[in-house]
Design a protein around this motif. Structure first.
Motif, mmCIF file in Angstrom:
data_model
loop_
_atom_site.group_PDB
_atom_site.id
_atom_site.type_symbol
_atom_site.label_atom_id
_atom_site.label_comp_id
_atom_site.label_asym_id
_atom_site.label_seq_id
_atom_site.Cartn_x
_atom_site.Cartn_y
_atom_site.Cartn_z
ATOM 1 N N ALA A 10 8.566 44.109 -99.146
ATOM 2 C CA ALA A 10 9.985 44.173 -99.507
ATOM 3 C C ALA A 10 10.189 43.568 -100.894
ATOM 4 N N ALA A 11 11.083 44.173 -101.674
ATOM 5 C CA ALA A 11 11.405 43.648 -102.999
ATOM 6 C C ALA A 11 12.484 42.575 -102.906
ATOM 7 N N GLU A 12 13.174 42.555 -101.787
ATOM 8 C CA GLU A 12 14.218 41.564 -101.520
ATOM 9 C C GLU A 12 14.088 41.189 -100.045
ATOM 10 N N PRO A 13 14.646 40.067 -99.613
ATOM 11 C CA PRO A 13 14.476 39.704 -98.202
ATOM 12 C C PRO A 13 15.087 40.762 -97.281
ATOM 13 N N LEU A 14 14.271 41.312 -96.403
ATOM 14 C CA LEU A 14 14.730 42.326 -95.453
ATOM 15 C C LEU A 14 14.208 41.957 -94.066
ATOM 16 N N THR A 15 14.847 42.511 -93.067
ATOM 17 C CA THR A 15 14.368 42.356 -91.698
ATOM 18 C C THR A 15 14.253 43.739 -91.082
ATOM 19 N N LEU A 16 13.092 44.014 -90.518
ATOM 20 C CA LEU A 16 12.918 45.265 -89.784
ATOM 21 C C LEU A 16 13.539 45.066 -88.416
ATOM 22 N N VAL A 17 14.574 45.846 -88.084
ATOM 23 C CA VAL A 17 15.277 45.625 -86.820
ATOM 24 C C VAL A 17 15.130 46.799 -85.850
ATOM 25 N N GLY A 18 14.493 47.861 -86.316
ATOM 26 C CA GLY A 18 14.326 48.984 -85.404
ATOM 27 C C GLY A 18 13.497 50.076 -86.027
ATOM 28 N N LEU B 93 16.472 48.751 -91.361
ATOM 29 C CA LEU B 93 16.323 47.460 -92.043
ATOM 30 C C LEU B 93 17.680 46.784 -92.180
ATOM 31 N N ARG B 94 17.646 45.449 -92.156
ATOM 32 C CA ARG B 94 18.862 44.687 -92.422
ATOM 33 C C ARG B 94 18.603 43.862 -93.666
ATOM 34 N N ASP B 95 19.536 43.893 -94.602
ATOM 35 C CA ASP B 95 19.342 43.093 -95.814
ATOM 36 C C ASP B 95 19.971 41.713 -95.631
ATOM 37 N N ALA B 96 19.866 40.887 -96.684
ATOM 38 C CA ALA B 96 20.292 39.484 -96.580
ATOM 39 C C ALA B 96 21.791 39.357 -96.298
ATOM 40 N N ARG B 97 22.568 40.402 -96.660
ATOM 41 C CA ARG B 97 24.014 40.345 -96.427
ATOM 42 C C ARG B 97 24.391 40.906 -95.057
ATOM 43 N N GLY B 98 23.363 41.324 -94.305
ATOM 44 C CA GLY B 98 23.627 41.848 -92.966
ATOM 45 C C GLY B 98 23.882 43.341 -92.941
#
Ligand SMILES: [Cu+2]
Length: 169
Positions: free
Chosen positions: A56-64, A131-136
């Motif tokens: 990831a180039a920025e903080p991301l979360t794989l959510v599905g 994906l979910r980014d840092a701002r949700g």
């Protein structure tokens, strides 16, 4: 008069350029996907795994994860519990900025279950990463994942189904 006209035109032109630059930035990939592959399946086999390296180039979360070839797709982790390798579904997997996260046989992986069709070698499967980014905010990214017997670049002598036994549900 002429310089006035040019000055009048320059501002909208600059805003247009700024807008184009913003659009280009928004499309720049926030997530790099490398070496993606999904393991072949035979008729009657209900599940298989998909593997890739995510950076990831920025903080991301794989959510599905989802794919049209599977009724259910999950993020899985594998862990030794005593002598037994077990896997379980994870609700989310953090993808820290600039850090490669490997989804690989024996580790974290994407689990495709309730396969609707056998996955044949040398075909491709569309896989959507949620994906979910840092701002949700939620983002979706579709990856065309090649179907293969083993990881791309892996030695042909490696047993193709080494992981399969531990990968059944
Ligand atoms: Cu699994």
């Amino acid at each position: 008069m002429r310089s006035l006209f040019l000055r009048g035109l320059a501002t909208p032109l600059l805003s247009l350029l700024a807008l184009l630059a913003t659009a280009a930035f928004a499309q720049s990939p926030a997530l790099k996907v490398e070496g993606a592959w999904v393991r072949t399946s035979v008729p009657g086999q209900s599940g298989t795994g998909a593997f890739m390296r995510l950076t990831a180039a920025e903080p991301l979360t794989l959510v599905g994860v989802s794919t049209p070839v599977a009724g259910v797709a999950e993020i899985h982790e594998m862990k030794m519990e005593g002598d037994v390798m077990r896997m379980r579904a994870l609700p989310a997997l953090a993808l820290p900025a600039g850090q490669s996260v490997d989804l690989r046989p024996g580790g974290h992986h994407l689990m495709l279950m309730q396969l609707r069709t056998p996955l044949k070698p040398d075909t491709q499967v569309p896989v959507t990463l949620v994906l979910r980014d840092a701002r949700g905010a939620e983002r979706r990214m579709e990856v065309q994942v090649p179907v293969a017997v083993r990881a791309p670049g892996a030695a042909a002598s490696q047993p193709a189904n080494a992981h399969q036994g531990s990968h059944r549900h």
